[in-house]
Structures are given as structure tokens and as C-alpha cells.
Design an enzyme around this catalytic site. Sequence first.
Site, PDB file in Angstrom:
ATOM      1  N   SER A  17      -0.043   3.412   2.247  1.00 22.62           N
ATOM      2  CA  SER A  17       0.979   4.407   2.572  1.00 22.62           C
ATOM      3  C   SER A  17       0.356   5.747   2.936  1.00 22.62           C
ATOM      4  CB  SER A  17       1.932   4.603   1.395  1.00 22.62           C
ATOM      5  OG  SER A  17       2.492   3.377   0.992  1.00 22.62           O
TER       6      SER A  17
HETATM    7  N1  SAH Z   1       1.247   0.734  -2.530  1.00 22.20           N
HETATM    8  C1  SAH Z   1       0.336   0.264  -1.496  1.00 22.20           C
HETATM    9  C2  SAH Z   1       0.979   0.184  -0.129  1.00 22.20           C
HETATM   10  C3  SAH Z   1       1.657  -1.051  -0.034  1.00 22.20           C
HETATM   11  S1  SAH Z   1       2.205  -1.704   1.500  1.00 22.20           S
HETATM   12  C4  SAH Z   1      -0.917   1.090  -1.432  1.00 22.20           C
HETATM   13  O1  SAH Z   1      -1.017   2.082  -2.153  1.00 22.20           O
HETATM   14  O2  SAH Z   1      -1.811   0.717  -0.670  1.00 22.20           O
HETATM   15  C5  SAH Z   1       3.379  -2.808   0.774  1.00 22.20           C
HETATM   16  C6  SAH Z   1       2.783  -3.961   0.010  1.00 22.20           C
HETATM   17  O3  SAH Z   1       3.887  -4.656  -0.563  1.00 22.20           O
HETATM   18  C7  SAH Z   1       2.055  -4.963   0.886  1.00 22.20           C
HETATM   19  O4  SAH Z   1       0.752  -5.178   0.400  1.00 22.20           O
HETATM   20  C8  SAH Z   1       2.890  -6.228   0.771  1.00 22.20           C
HETATM   21  O5  SAH Z   1       2.151  -7.429   0.797  1.00 22.20           O
HETATM   22  C9  SAH Z   1       3.569  -6.032  -0.577  1.00 22.20           C
HETATM   23  N2  SAH Z   1       4.805  -6.790  -0.783  1.00 22.20           N
HETATM   24  C10 SAH Z   1       5.799  -7.036   0.108  1.00 22.20           C
HETATM   25  N3  SAH Z   1       6.767  -7.765  -0.474  1.00 22.20           N
HETATM   26  C11 SAH Z   1       6.393  -7.948  -1.779  1.00 22.20           C
HETATM   27  C12 SAH Z   1       6.969  -8.638  -2.886  1.00 22.20           C
HETATM   28  N4  SAH Z   1       8.143  -9.275  -2.804  1.00 22.20           N
HETATM   29  N5  SAH Z   1       6.306  -8.622  -4.052  1.00 22.20           N
HETATM   30  C13 SAH Z   1       5.099  -7.997  -4.189  1.00 22.20           C
HETATM   31  N6  SAH Z   1       4.492  -7.343  -3.165  1.00 22.20           N
HETATM   32  C14 SAH Z   1       5.137  -7.326  -1.976  1.00 22.20           C
END
Ligand code: SAH
Length: 214
Positions: free
Chosen positions: A60
Site C-alpha cells: 500500500s
Molecule cells: N498490507 C499489505 C498490502 C496488502 S495488498 C502490505 O502492507 O504490503 C492486499 C493483500 O490482501 C494481498 O496480498 C492479497 O493477496 C491479500 N488478500 C486478498 N484477499 C484476501 C483474503 N480473503 N484473505 C487474506 N488475504 C487476502
Amino acid sequence: MTSARTRTRLVARLREQGIDDERVLAVMRETPRHLFIEEALASRAYEDTALPIGLGQTISQPYIVARMTQALLAGREALPLRVLEIGTGSGYQSAVLAPLVGQVYSVERIERLSLRARERLAALGLRNVHLKHADGSIGWPGCGPYDGILVTAAAERLPPALPEQLATGGRLVAPLGPAGGVQELLIVERKAIGYETHSLGAVVFVPLLAGVQP
Ligand code: SAH
């Protein structure tokens, strides 16, 4: 330029954009975001932008990480908070939370991302972050209730299990809205009876997906 100097500039920009919780700014100044992205992109680590982390996912934008963390902590003093994150991704948001709260629980549906995040967090010695490879739509039931829940992927509708895992007085921060479009960053606070919701404005996140992936 050294990463410490570029981080100081990033913090100055965050301040200009309205981040004013000194605890959050201090942690953003200390956290080495360049260690959470691929080396080829490391020179861009302190730009205020989302960056690819592989497997179609992104780390993010720092402003959003700061905004969500500030919203979670607002009005709370150094409490041993238990915080759940849905979407570990690179592990950066977990690393920002770790020094500010008691325990961080973070769930990721893509195993390779979860494993990489685990290595990075261990290398930084952040032992109060607990990771799980699972579908976070059902939260992490065994470890709640949580004082805070950050959802870092966008759902059309909030999975009902998430607010249910909030402690009374606990706060959930989550982008809600269509995949591939603009979402609204919502704060849902659990009251003694029911929930109170308000909006922090428009954001763009990758979608919350069902099921797990290797
Ligand atoms: N917080 C992260 C950014 C995440 S991007 C950071 O600091 O880098 C969003 C993430 O959510 C992705 O890695 C994606 O694979 C995950 N994601 C999407 N749907 C999800 C679910 N149902 N359960 C767990 N993770 C999920």
C-alpha cells in the site's frame, strides 16, 4: 540519498497530508520500507505510492498505511492492543503496527507472500507479529477478540465475521466497494450495543478474494 534521509522526507510529506499522530510518524520514519519490496524497485521505496510485490499484489501507499494506523490508534494511549490485519502482503503494514500495539495477527491468502513476509519480519526481530496462510474473510477466530482490525484489500460488502471479532470499543478500518474501482475507507466501531460507522473518504485497494493460493 540514504534511506534514513528519504524516510525523513516521506514523513514530512505525510505531515503535510494531515498525518499528525507523532507515534505513527515516528514508526514510519524508522521502518525500512525498501526491505518489503523487490530490489529492482527499492529506489522507489520512499515515494508515496503503491508498488507491485509480485503475484498481482501491491504494497500500500505509505499515506494509506499511516492513515489507517492513525485511525486505529486515535484516542488510545499505549495500550497492549491486539490487532488483526487481513492481507499481510509484503508485511509492511504489520511492521508499522508491531511497535505501536501489543500483538499483531495477520492473515494472507497467498502462501508465497506470507512466507516472504515472515522472513522479513523475523529479520527485523518483530516477534509480536503472528502470520497465518488462510482466507481472512473469516478473520482469525481463535485469537480474538481484537481491539483493532485493518482490512487491506477491498470487499464489496464487509464479511460479517470481521466486526463480530471486535472487542467492545474496538475499531475496524476497511475499504469497501467494487473491485477495480474506487472504494470508501470505512471505520466501524463496536459499541456496547451495535456498531457505529463513518467514512474516511475514497481509496483504491486490490480486491479481497475468497479461498487460498500457494
Ligand atoms: N498490507 C499489505 C498490502 C496488502 S495488498 C502490505 O502492507 O504490503 C492486499 C493483500 O490482501 C494481498 O496480498 C492479497 O493477496 C491479500 N488478500 C486478498 N484477499 C484476501 C483474503 N480473503 N484473505 C487474506 N488475504 C487476502
